[in-house]
Scaffold this motif. Structure first.
Motif, mmCIF file in Angstrom:
data_model
loop_
_atom_site.group_PDB
_atom_site.id
_atom_site.type_symbol
_atom_site.label_atom_id
_atom_site.label_comp_id
_atom_site.label_asym_id
_atom_site.label_seq_id
_atom_site.Cartn_x
_atom_site.Cartn_y
_atom_site.Cartn_z
ATOM 1 N N ARG A 1 28.540 22.987 20.518
ATOM 2 C CA ARG A 1 28.901 22.317 21.757
ATOM 3 C C ARG A 1 29.001 20.798 21.564
ATOM 4 N N GLU A 2 28.166 20.278 20.658
ATOM 5 C CA GLU A 2 28.149 18.845 20.410
ATOM 6 C C GLU A 2 28.318 18.583 18.919
ATOM 7 N N GLU B 1 35.642 11.493 21.971
ATOM 8 C CA GLU B 1 34.432 12.091 21.418
ATOM 9 C C GLU B 1 33.994 11.411 20.119
ATOM 10 N N GLY C 1 37.101 17.166 25.493
ATOM 11 C CA GLY C 1 35.958 18.013 25.782
ATOM 12 C C GLY C 1 35.663 18.263 27.253
ATOM 13 N N SER D 1 37.306 20.016 29.512
ATOM 14 C CA SER D 1 37.596 21.400 29.918
ATOM 15 C C SER D 1 37.963 21.464 31.399
ATOM 16 N N ARG E 1 29.910 14.032 30.113
ATOM 17 C CA ARG E 1 31.171 13.795 29.388
ATOM 18 C C ARG E 1 32.080 12.866 30.194
ATOM 19 N N ARG F 1 35.722 25.759 26.758
ATOM 20 C CA ARG F 1 34.463 26.517 26.729
ATOM 21 C C ARG F 1 34.392 27.471 27.923
ATOM 22 N N GLU G 1 31.814 27.701 22.946
ATOM 23 C CA GLU G 1 32.892 26.754 22.703
ATOM 24 C C GLU G 1 34.062 27.472 22.045
#
Lengths: 175, 282
Positions: free
Chosen positions: A82-83, B34, B62, B64, B75, B99, B104
């Motif tokens: 996830r990270e 990111e 990220g 989503s 985020r 996700r 993910e």
């Protein structure tokens, strides 16, 4: 029209089944064209492999021809993190490798460097902050390494290496 | 919306930093959100670009937005802080999900083009917009598959999304090309139906065909067909910016500059066609 909790639940189930079907060995169920889903799954796996090759070059080099099958075996049971992206994915692969068949000696410094820079969190890894000090011993040739990661992100490495019982001192200091 | 001094941009990558720095007619760069920490100093190569007036746009992968979950506040905050740190005129993300069910995907996946999914997407984008200090643009993605039982074409879905949310479109012309090839339709006809009046900026990129499918790899030179789409688009509207995405198999500086020059040439050719077309009216 505002989305309802029920519609979110339906979408979550649909998307969750899709992600499950895209992992290596996952079953392709009725839905999007199976051959297209298979192509997507293969593309995702190639992308993960490429990401780990770029971020863990020493590990991949040490594994040689074993890298792809070993990574694919790992990816069949462990999804992307996830990270932390490919770096975290590679670390999870490295830990899995260590647990299953042992970790290649030539790649230990790379793993040690990752420990110095990142800490584990739920779902992956995140950069460490502050000053970090780590000491480790490696084989092939035997070495003791002291590494300091400063608050600025710069690193100072000192090592004592034993080559045929003759010690040699080395260091690398980031400016 | 971008406010760049030239319409040519590129996705900033450390491997290309020097070549990017040396491309004089650069108007803007896009950074992968990111990969940057708003609490850290701006990397020196990007600070140099900003000093000479190059605009920086954070691009997230990220959030989503097309997922069933509510937008992750952490985020979102990260994207917002990057926009402030880099003095960005806007930020961008994707019409996609990454996700679901605690897992993910590892890549951008398409949203079912149904009214129900659209309502969720609109809501998620609304939440995102409320927390961002700058406007948001959303990008059309490339996908090898379509969900069954679609209620909209891709262009209709985008149009309705933009109308209901007020966000701008990051039109990825390489993705238009990829999806058209894989669906067996004419990309230029698809472009005809896209909401090109709502463009914040555009992406172009290369790809390759494998086993009968075109993959948007970002690891190959931009194909002529995508540059033709740039020309076609510029023949109808004045795109605020067109940028190159290259994520792998990085070319030498001369080749990179040539590719950026090809984008500029396509834009000029389109602009001439637009001028001729307007001159012929009335």
């Amino acid at each position: 029209m505002p989305a309802s909790d029920e519609s979110r639940r339906r979408l979550a189930e649909l998307q969750g089944r899709l992600i499950e079907s895209l992992r290596p060995g996952g079953s392709i169920e009725r839905g999007p064209a199976p051959e297209r889903l298979r192509a997507t799954a293969e593309a995702l796996l190639r992308k993960r492999r490429r990401g780990v090759r770029k971020t863990w070059p020493d590990l991949c080099q040490a594994l040689g021809a074993d890298f792809a099958p070993e990574f694919d075996r790992f990816a069949a049971t462990t999804g992307p993190p996830r990270e932390g992206g490919p770096l975290a994915d590679g670390r999870a692969f490295a830990d899995d490798l260590r647990a299953r068949r042992g970790f290649p000696a030539a790649a230990w410094p790379e793993r040690f460097a990752h420990d110095l820079r990142f800490r584990a969190i739920d779902g992956g890894f995140t950069p460490r902050r502050g000053t970090i000090v780590r000491v480790a011993g490696f084989g092939g040739p035997p070495r003791i390494v002291l590494a300091i990661r400063h608050r600025s992100g710069a690193e100072s490495w000192f090592w004592l290496q034993f080559d045929r019982f003759r010690p040699a001192l080395g260091w690398r200091i980031d400016q | 919306m971008i406010g760049a001094r030239t319409p040519i941009g590129i996705g900033w990558r450390p491997e290309l930093a020097l070549a990017i720095d040396r491309y004089e007619p650069l108007g803007f760069v896009e950074i992968l959100a990111e990969d940057f920490d708003p609490d850290r100093p701006i990397p020196a190569p990007i600070a140099r670009l900003m000093e000479r007036g190059v605009v920086v746009i954070p691009h997230g992968i990220g959030l989503s937005l097309g997922g069933a979950e509510r937008v992750d506040r952490r985020r979102l905050d990260h994207l917002a802080r990057l926009a402030e740190r880099f003095r960005s005129p806007l930020v961008s993300e994707h019409v996609a999900f990454v996700r679901a069910g605690g897992r993910e995907a590892g890549h951008l996946l398409p949203v079912p083009r149904t009214r129900e999914s659209l309502d969720i997407l609109v809501e998620n984008i609304g939440e995102a917009r409320a927390s961002l200090p700058v406007p948001l643009a959303v990008e059309n993605i490339a996908a090898l598959f379509d969900w069954p039982d679609a209620e909209f074409t891709e262009a209709e879905f985008l149009r309705e999304l933009l109308d209901r949310t007020g966000v701008a479109l990051l039109l990825d012309l390489a993705n238009v090309h990829a999806n058209a090839r894989n669906r067996g339709v004419d990309a230029r006809c698809v472009l005809d139906t896209m909401p090109i009046d709502r463009i914040a900026y555009c992406h172009v990129a290369g790809g390759h065909e494998e086993s009968g499918l075109y993959h948007d790899t970002h690891a190959h030179p931009t194909p002529g067909a995508v540059l033709e789409l740039v020309r076609d688009l510029a023949g109808r509207v004045d795109p605020p910016g067109v940028m190159l995405e290259r994520d792998d198999s990085y070319p030498a500086e001369a080749e990179l500059h040539r590719e950026l020059g090809d984008i500029a040439t396509a834009l000029r050719a389109g602009a001439e066609r637009r001028a001729t077309s307007h001159a012929g009216v009335g």
